[in-house]
Design an enzyme around this catalytic site. Structure first.
Site, PDB file in Angstrom:
ATOM      1  N   GLY A  13      15.775  16.706  -6.337  1.00  0.00           N
ATOM      2  CA  GLY A  13      15.129  15.705  -7.170  1.00  0.00           C
ATOM      3  C   GLY A  13      14.791  14.439  -6.404  1.00  0.00           C
ATOM      4  O   GLY A  13      13.708  13.872  -6.562  1.00  0.00           O
ATOM      5  N   TYR A 171      25.983  29.993 -15.006  1.00  0.00           N
ATOM      6  CA  TYR A 171      24.871  29.405 -14.261  1.00  0.00           C
ATOM      7  C   TYR A 171      23.655  30.328 -14.303  1.00  0.00           C
ATOM      8  O   TYR A 171      22.526  29.880 -14.559  1.00  0.00           O
ATOM      9  CB  TYR A 171      25.289  29.149 -12.813  1.00  0.00           C
ATOM     10  CG  TYR A 171      24.202  28.498 -11.984  1.00  0.00           C
ATOM     11  CD1 TYR A 171      23.963  27.134 -12.091  1.00  0.00           C
ATOM     12  CD2 TYR A 171      23.408  29.246 -11.123  1.00  0.00           C
ATOM     13  CE1 TYR A 171      22.964  26.531 -11.342  1.00  0.00           C
ATOM     14  CE2 TYR A 171      22.410  28.654 -10.374  1.00  0.00           C
ATOM     15  CZ  TYR A 171      22.187  27.297 -10.479  1.00  0.00           C
ATOM     16  OH  TYR A 171      21.193  26.704  -9.742  1.00  0.00           O
TER      17      TYR A 171
END
Length: 239
Positions: A13, A171
């Protein structure tokens, strides 16, 4: 263009925020840790070699649904004309979420809430608030994972025993749900000719994309010991 990146304070990010800023975009980093987010903004400005680079942070914890709603309200003030690009990047994985906080405040398994449900709520709330689909070439990019191939299709809450199979499977399921959601947003949009906002007006078309970033040494697995079987399992799924 205005780009909002969830989990933009670290890893993929943060690197994406730097590149968008270099290309002249206005960047908003939505992240859980305010102090870390402010440091990330400084790092973006430094990387872009622009002291006045238009980057700022807003608080949002995708595992806390009220936090997501409050973030949307703040974005209404920051971006009244709408958002060009959303990058759904925030995520958690590994042992820590299970051992420290197996469930969020709503009683939902943490990894599933952070990686999938929070982002799904974020996008729906942005459309309802008339922040998506209001500018040309609007798009939503979700950072998923090839690990979804190892998931089963049972989206009941993962068992919260804290064992390794549980959190690796959680996950994988969260990433499978994220990909399914991306396809569903696109399918429903095509079927209806576009989504409607909270005022009942139809917004413009939005491009929904999910991607696998490759095997990246980011901090998402910082709480797993080197060489753990969970990471070895992930590696096999990516081969």
């Amino acid at each position: 263009k205005l780009v909002v990146i969830t989990g933009g304070s670290d890893g993929l990010g943060l690197e994406a925020a730097k590149e968008f800023c270099r290309r002249g975009a206005r960047v908003v980093i939505a992240c859980r840790n305010v102090e870390k987010g402010e440091r990330a903004c400084d790092a973006v400005r430094e990387a872009a070699h622009q002291l006045h680079c238009d980057v700022q942070m807003v608080h949002m914890d995708t595992g806390d649904f009220e936090s997501v709603r409050q973030c949307v309200k703040r974005l209404q003030k920051l971006a009244p004309a709408g958002i060009d690009v959303i990058v759904n990047n925030a995520g958690v994985g590994g042992r820590f979420p299970y051992r420290a906080n197996p469930c969020n405040a709503d009683g939902i398994e943490t990894i599933f809430a952070v990686n999938y449900l929070g982002h799904d709520l974020f996008i729906r709330s942005l459309i309802f608030s008339n922040l998506l689909g209001t500018v040309p070439d609007c798009r939503v990019v979700s950072v998923s994972s090839v690990v979804h191939h190892g998931a089963d299709s049972n989206f009941e809450y993962a068992s919260r025993t804290g064992d390794e199979k549980t959190y690796v499977g959680a996950y994988a399921r969260s990433k499978l749900a994220q990909i399914i959601s991306t396809f569903e947003f696109a399918r429903k949009q095509d079927e209806t000719g576009g989504f409607s906002n909270g005022a009942g007006s139809r917004v413009g078309m939005i491009k929904f994309v999910a991607l696998h970033p490759g095997a990246v040494r980011s901090s998402i697995w910082r709480n797993d010991v080197k060489g753990s079987s969970s990471l070895k399992t992930m590696s096999r799924w990516q081969m």
